[in-house]
Design a protein around this motif. Structure first.
Motif, PDB file in Angstrom:
ATOM      1  N   PRO A  83      46.720  45.115  46.608  1.00  0.00           N
ATOM      2  CA  PRO A  83      46.075  45.420  45.469  1.00  0.00           C
ATOM      3  C   PRO A  83      45.243  43.522  45.357  1.00  0.00           C
ATOM      4  O   PRO A  83      45.943  43.128  46.595  1.00  0.00           O
ATOM      5  N   LYS A  84      45.036  43.463  44.303  1.00  0.00           N
ATOM      6  CA  LYS A  84      44.506  42.082  44.930  1.00  0.00           C
ATOM      7  C   LYS A  84      43.247  42.082  45.360  1.00  0.00           C
ATOM      8  O   LYS A  84      42.653  40.922  45.451  1.00  0.00           O
ATOM      9  N   GLU A 225      45.976  45.708  35.231  1.00  0.00           N
ATOM     10  CA  GLU A 225      46.467  44.615  35.342  1.00  0.00           C
ATOM     11  C   GLU A 225      46.929  45.000  37.538  1.00  0.00           C
ATOM     12  O   GLU A 225      46.825  44.173  38.206  1.00  0.00           O
ATOM     13  N   CYS A 228      43.474  45.954  38.766  1.00  0.00           N
ATOM     14  CA  CYS A 228      42.516  44.472  39.410  1.00  0.00           C
ATOM     15  C   CYS A 228      42.233  44.265  40.308  1.00  0.00           C
ATOM     16  O   CYS A 228      43.429  42.815  40.347  1.00  0.00           O
ATOM     17  N   LYS A 230      40.956  41.156  41.108  1.00  0.00           N
ATOM     18  CA  LYS A 230      41.288  39.572  40.704  1.00  0.00           C
ATOM     19  C   LYS A 230      42.820  39.186  39.834  1.00  0.00           C
ATOM     20  O   LYS A 230      42.589  37.583  39.340  1.00  0.00           O
ATOM     21  N   GLY A 231      42.909  39.642  39.390  1.00  0.00           N
ATOM     22  CA  GLY A 231      44.738  39.695  39.104  1.00  0.00           C
ATOM     23  C   GLY A 231      44.390  38.893  37.778  1.00  0.00           C
ATOM     24  O   GLY A 231      45.506  38.659  37.174  1.00  0.00           O
TER      25      GLY A 231
END
Ligand code: SF4
Length: 250
Positions: A83-84, A225, A228, A230-231
């Motif tokens: 993630p992120k 979300e 993504c 970049k959160g």
């Protein structure tokens, strides 16, 4: 084979051009766990070129998680399973020896495939050009504290401005909606005093181009979300909807 190398099977989407049919092609590779994902693809391409075979076309630029060009769907997830982070920040240590890795382009009607793993994301640029800017003449650089902005507001605007325009939100969404991208670009200005004079014109123009470019609607799955790098929060979508409503009733 060296014990500290990962032996992997890659299933990579190959497609000569927008009008050609595409398919997955299998490759075997042995790679250091310390390599980045894009370095692994560089190694594969060196090997293919040494055999006079066509290298895999993929896009990258900064390789620092900033430019938003390294768009790959890896194991079914835009930018891969961690993630992120963007694809360029993904390292091979996140995969297991013997694993099969599926690598595809971002898929959306508004992102036509140019070649192999490269898609055309100019639809996002067109949305940005429709209103994602401030057109006042700012003159010379003002003192840092000339326009007081509360820290919480500045931080929220900064969080929205972290969007790198990669389009992973579109690729993750079952409707290929660009709402997270557009709402981040609307929010980064809507929160600040400098963005207020053009707020209605901005949101109306950007949403209009978003619709014209063929992106789908938001159905609140939050997949954008979740993927993504970049959160960026879906609360920006709520803010964009409020801005749009205000523009319509002004
Ligand atoms: S909102 Fe996130 S996923 Fe969508 S374009 Fe911006 S950085 Fe990429």
């Amino acid at each position: 084979m060296s014990a500290n190398k990962l032996n992997l099977t890659l299933k990579i989407w190959r497609q000569k051009s927008i009008n050609s049919p595409g398919s997955f092609v299998e490759y075997k590779i042995s790679v250091s766990p310390d390599s980045s994902f894009l370095e692994m693809l560089d190694d594969l391409n060196n090997e293919l070129e040494s055999k006079n075979l066509e290298p895999v076309a993929f896009e990258s630029d900064c390789r620092e998680g900033i430019c938003g060009t390294c768009d790959l769907v890896i194991q079914g997830q835009p930018h891969g399973p961690v993630p992120k982070i963007a694809t360029c920040q993904l390292h091979m240590r996140n995969f297991k020896d013997g694993e099969t890795i599926w690598i595809e382009p971002f898929r959306a009607k508004a992102f036509p495939i140019i070649k192999d793993l490269i898609v055309d994301r100019t639809a996002l640029d067109k949305i940005q050009q429709a209103g994602g800017f401030i057109s006042v003449n700012t003159g010379s650089v003002p003192d840092g504290n000339a326009i007081p902005i509360h820290k919480d507001i500045a931080s929220e605007a900064m969080d929205a401005a972290a969007c790198i325009g990669c389009g992973a939100c579109v690729a993750a969404c079952k409707n290929a909606s660009a709402m997270l991208f557009v709402s981040a670009k609307v929010s980064q200005f809507a929160l600040l005093p400098q963005g207020k004079p053009e707020r209605y014109q901005r949101v109306e123009a950007m949403v209009k181009v978003m619709d014209e470019m063929g992106f789908g609607s938001c159905s609140n799955t939050y997949a954008c979300e979740a993927e993504c790098p970049k959160g960026i929060s879906v609360k920006n979508i709520a803010r964009m909807n409020r801005e749009y409503f205000m523009a319509k009733v002004k």
